[in-house]
Design a protein around this motif. Structure first.
Motif, short mmCIF file in Angstrom:
data_model
loop_
_atom_site.label_atom_id
_atom_site.label_comp_id
_atom_site.label_asym_id
_atom_site.label_seq_id
_atom_site.Cartn_x
_atom_site.Cartn_y
_atom_site.Cartn_z
N GLY A 48 -9.85 9.90 6.49
CA GLY A 48 -9.22 8.77 5.82
C GLY A 48 -10.02 8.30 4.61
N GLN A 93 -2.34 2.63 14.54
CA GLN A 93 -2.13 1.37 13.82
C GLN A 93 -1.48 1.62 12.46
OE1 GLN A 93 -5.57 -0.68 11.94
NE2 GLN A 93 -5.11 -2.37 13.32
N LEU A 94 -1.95 2.65 11.77
CA LEU A 94 -1.40 2.97 10.45
C LEU A 94 0.08 3.33 10.55
CD1 LEU A 94 -1.99 3.47 7.39
CD2 LEU A 94 -2.39 5.86 8.02
N TYR A 151 0.33 5.95 -0.41
CA TYR A 151 -0.63 7.06 -0.48
C TYR A 151 -0.21 8.12 -1.49
CZ TYR A 151 -2.54 4.75 3.56
OH TYR A 151 -3.09 3.80 4.38
N MET A 182 -4.78 0.53 1.40
CA MET A 182 -5.03 0.39 2.84
C MET A 182 -5.96 1.50 3.31
SD MET A 182 -4.43 -1.19 5.75
CE MET A 182 -2.83 -2.02 5.90
N ILE A 222 3.73 7.82 4.60
CA ILE A 222 2.49 8.57 4.81
C ILE A 222 2.82 10.04 4.58
CG2 ILE A 222 0.61 9.12 6.39
CD1 ILE A 222 1.35 6.60 7.96
N SER A 241 3.04 1.15 8.79
CA SER A 241 3.80 1.84 7.75
C SER A 241 5.29 1.86 8.08
CB SER A 241 3.27 3.26 7.55
OG SER A 241 1.90 3.21 7.18
N ASN A 294 -7.41 4.05 11.69
CA ASN A 294 -6.79 4.15 13.01
C ASN A 294 -5.38 4.71 12.82
OD1 ASN A 294 -5.01 3.20 15.23
ND2 ASN A 294 -6.88 2.26 16.02
N TYR A 295 -5.13 5.88 13.34
CA TYR A 295 -3.85 6.57 13.11
C TYR A 295 -2.67 5.80 13.70
CZ TYR A 295 -0.21 10.15 13.53
OH TYR A 295 0.97 10.83 13.48
N TYR A 332 0.84 -1.21 0.00
CA TYR A 332 0.00 0.00 0.00
C TYR A 332 0.87 1.25 0.00
CZ TYR A 332 0.57 0.63 5.11
OH TYR A 332 1.07 0.83 6.37
N ARG A 370 -0.27 12.88 7.74
CA ARG A 370 0.12 12.56 9.12
C ARG A 370 -0.30 13.66 10.09
NH1 ARG A 370 5.27 12.92 9.90
NH2 ARG A 370 6.03 13.09 7.77
N ILE A 376 -7.80 4.02 5.78
CA ILE A 376 -7.30 4.67 7.00
C ILE A 376 -8.43 4.74 8.01
CG2 ILE A 376 -6.38 6.80 7.98
CD1 ILE A 376 -5.11 7.41 5.24
#
Length: 275
Positions: free
Chosen positions: A237, A203-204, A170, A196, A215, A208, A200-201, A168, A220, A198
């Motif tokens: 997200g 977790q992301l 962005y 992917m 990101i 990553s 949950n910040y 994944y 971010r 978005i």
């Protein structure tokens, strides 16, 4: 231009509760009529049986499911046996990967790299399976350089891969640049974009960091500004990822592969905005 393929990835559940949740999730996502589902495995093949069980259950429900197959720690005999099981159950699609090395894991197994696994599958099974491999628009975190990473990808295609699914990302530019570079090496297999959602910040950020996905700074900062406001994180997200998907499809991406994390809501919401 042919219609883009949409596919969705699950991971095999580890508990009975997880299995029930996944059944409910895939019932919802099957209503979107994806081209196929794929099912991952654990590091070192630790959940290969879970992958097989999940794929067979999905096949029994009439769903087209592609198991991920890793070469980490596997012998030629064990992988041959797995391939035979999949053939016996009329599974025609595989995602062939080197796989993540478990912590403290040294060299081992019959195959070191995914291209060796693809070559083995072709030698053992001919053209029975459609084989997809991984691609990394922002470079594999263990690659020495983007050029080396692209050369690794070319080896997998030369070994017999039919297509690729990306890690994944962005940045649509990263994807299009990678595809352009691949075309310059006469790689003409479809390269499907991995997506992917978005939701949950924290977790992301963790995912990553592990996989080397970038990101963008503005994304971010915006996500961080929402703090614990999960509704705002999900709404933002959804906008960011939907716009990314729109750019990819408009630019000619042959398909989108959604990393669902065994959740239905975010993938469904993006999908419904696109179709």
């Amino acid at each position: 231009m042919s219609q883009p393929n949409f596919s969705i990835e699950f991971f095999p559940p580890k508990t009975p509760e997880g299995a029930e949740k996944l059944r409910a999730t895939r019932t919802k996502l099957a209503a979107l009529n994806p081209t196929y589902f794929s099912v991952t495995f654990g590091a070192g093949g630790t959940t290969q049986q879970g992958t097989l069980d999940t794929v067979l259950e999905m096949r029994a429900e009439g769903l087209d499911a592609a198991p991920h197959l890793s070469c980490v720690g596997g012998s030629a005999e064990s992988i041959r046996a797995i391939l035979q099981q999949y053939k016996d159950n009329d599974i025609r699609r595989l995602v062939a990967l080197r796989g993540d090395l478990p912590s403290g894991y040294g060299a081992g197994g019959a195959f070191r790299y995914a291209n060796e696994l693809v070559e083995f599958i072709r030698k053992e099974t001919g053209d029975w399976f459609r084989i997809d491999v991984a691609a990394y628009p922002e470079m594999h975190p263990q690659a020495r350089s983007p050029q080396d990473d692209l050369a690794n990808f070319a080896r997998k295609v030369a070994a017999g891969a039919d297509g690729a699914i990306t890690q994944y990302f962005y940045s649509a530019d990263a994807y299009f640049q990678f595809v352009e570079q691949a075309h310059k090496l006469n790689i003409d297999v479809p390269i499907v974009a991995g997506i992917m959602p978005i939701t949950n910040y924290t977790q992301l950020m963790r995912f990553s960091e592990m996989c080397g996905a970038e990101i963008p700074r503005w994304v971010r900062l915006k996500l961080a500004s929402y703090g614990d406001d999960s509704a705002s994180i999900k709404a933002f997200g959804l906008d960011v990822v939907t716009q990314l998907c729109e750019k990819l499809l408009a630019g000619g991406a042959p398909g989108l592969h959604f990393y669902s994390m065994n959740q239905a809501a975010a993938t469904t919401a993006i999908w419904q905005r696109l179709v």
